[in-house]
Design a protein around this motif. Structure first.
Motif, short mmCIF file in Angstrom:
data_model
loop_
_atom_site.label_atom_id
_atom_site.label_comp_id
_atom_site.label_asym_id
_atom_site.label_seq_id
_atom_site.Cartn_x
_atom_site.Cartn_y
_atom_site.Cartn_z
N ASP A 63 -11.34 -33.49 -23.30
CA ASP A 63 -9.92 -33.31 -23.53
C ASP A 63 -9.26 -34.66 -23.93
OD1 ASP A 63 -7.38 -32.02 -23.23
OD2 ASP A 63 -8.25 -30.79 -21.66
N PRO A 80 -3.98 -29.92 -24.50
CA PRO A 80 -4.73 -30.40 -23.33
C PRO A 80 -4.73 -29.40 -22.17
CG PRO A 80 -2.66 -31.61 -23.54
CD PRO A 80 -2.74 -30.67 -24.71
N HIS A 108 -10.43 -24.50 -22.35
CA HIS A 108 -11.61 -25.21 -22.87
C HIS A 108 -12.79 -25.12 -21.90
CE1 HIS A 108 -8.46 -26.48 -25.45
NE2 HIS A 108 -8.04 -27.48 -24.71
#
Ligand SMILES: Cc1ncc(C[n+]2csc(CCOP(=O)(O)OP(=O)(O)O)c2C)c(N)n1
Ligand SMILES: [Mg+2]
Length: 394
Positions: A63, A80, A108
């Motif tokens: 990230d 993020p 993510h």
């Protein structure tokens, strides 16, 4: 925190304490509400927690790297997930391979643990794909596409979960088109992620109507990170969000979203109930967006003083580290994990810069399985358009 403690003027009654197993420093200190879920932790221990920690630190390094890449002009945008790794790791580690996951755009860790390469995630933000993850493996751990269109994934997920019910009926020899009554054991579930702000959209509310009506094998996950860009969650809802789900007839709880153990335990229970035919569930994970909304946002313009600092003390990585240390894990492990995460992030950095741009024509290749005249027409138009640049520079 002030952003989450809400007075309930309409329904009365205090909200139960959010489910948590770890205190802010990672000591095992279950809330009274956690007792009902404690048996879900029976089969996980220090090796699992070490892997979860590795997932979290690896994602955070990735990230950070992607934020730098965006600042250097190498990614168009970055979203993020810093601060939200705790609920993500617990929830994704609670899934089974046959389950399906519908993310928003900040998942993510979820995507990566299920099998999406981190490079494929970064490639999307570099505009190096026309959609999809990795064309060599379209299934990619049953992780569906990121969507920036808030809430649309909830309808895709409910539709998909409805399909899981119909598939299970077919396997049992029932060809009716109606998902019908509750109680169909599917053996697989759908988990869908969205945010507090998205819960104000029509889509997730409609998705919950259908999920409840047809008892879909589905788990709705709302990562309540306190903000929808610059709008605080207190502006979005006069009641805690999980109560909305109860109003649809969906079982729902609020968890401490920075406690991976709480996310795992509740996620596992709700996914299992879904697979067994006991209908959908809803998890409101109270967490915090430590970073900006995206690289296009400056949160210093709207965050109240002290809020960020208060949440940094509850950082899920720090917290799981505390728990691992209490179980006897030593410095060598943490040093190795940090080093590995840095090395992996650098690999993404090196590789992203070498990714070839996709062939523009390939955007037409996977629209339909069979040739289609409308697509052929568009493809031909686009080829002419592209070649017009060649002529003008000749
Ligand atoms: C349908 C739609 N409306 C508005 C937007 C613009 N938008 C992008 S992110 C965002 C806030 C979303 O907040 P939340 O659901 O809490 O998710 P978070 O970004 O905090 O994870 C908005 C309004 C959008 N992408 N799609
Ligand atoms: Mg939010």
């Amino acid at each position: 925190m002030s952003t989450h403690s809400m007075i309930d003027p309409l329904h009365g009654g205090a909200d139960p304490e959010p489910i948590r197993f770890l205190d802010d420093d990672g000591a095992y200190a279950p809330s009274a509400t956690a007792a009902a879920f404690a048996d879900e932790l029976a089969n996980v221990g220090v090796d699992d927690f070490s892997q979860w920690y590795r997932d979290m630190v690896g994602t955070r390094a990735f990230d950070t790297e992607c934020t730098h890449l965006q600042r250097q002009g190498q990614l168009a945008l970055w979203v993020p997930s810093v601060g939200q790794e705790g609920c993500q790791v617990g929830l994704v580690r609670a899934t089974e391979p046959q389950d399906h996951v519908f993310p928003a755009y900040r998942e993510h860790l979820v995507a990566n643990v299920r099998g999406v390469d981190r490079l494929a995630i970064a490639a999307q933000f570099r505009g190096m794909t026309h959609g999809g993850w990795d064309i060599t493996d379209p299934a990619n751990g049953n992780v569906h596409l990121y969507t920036l269109v808030l809430g649309s994934q909830t309808q895709h997920a409910t539709g998909h979960a409805l399909g899981q019910v119909l598939d299970a009926k077919r396997r049992a020899g029932d060809t009716a088109l109606d998902a019908g009554e509750a109680g169909i054991e599917t053996g697989e579930a759908t988990m869908v992620f969205y945010g507090d702000g998205t819960s104000s959209q029509g889509d997730p509310n409609e998705a919950m109507v259908f999920a409840a009506s047809y008892q879909t094998p589905e788990v709705f996950v709302v990562q309540n990170n306190g903000w929808a860009i610059s709008v605080p969650v207190t502006r979005q809802s006069r009641t805690p969000l999980y109560r909305r789900a109860l109003g649809f007839g969906i079982r729902a709880v609020q968890i401490d979203g920075n406690d991976p153990l709480a996310a795992y335990a509740v996620g596992r229970r709700y996914l299992r109930l879904a697979r067994e035919g006991a209908g959908p569930g809803y998890i409101e994970a109270l967490t915090y967006r430590i970073g900006a909304h995206t690289t296009a946002d400056d949160p210093t313009r709207y965050r109240p003083d002290g809020e960020l600092e208060a949440w940094q003390l509850r950082d899920p990585i720090r917290r799981l580290e505390g728990h691992l240390r209490s179980l006897g894990v030593d410095d060598a492990f943490f040093a190795e994990v940090a080093e590995t995460a840095d090395r992996e992030a650098k690999v993404v950095r090196d590789q992203i810069l070498t990714l070839p741009a996709p062939d523009p024509d390939s955007m037409f290749a996977h629209v339909y399985a069979e040739p289609h005249p409308r697509i052929d027409e568009q493809r031909a138009w686009f080829a002419r358009y592209e070649s017009s640049f060649e002529e003008s520079t000749a």
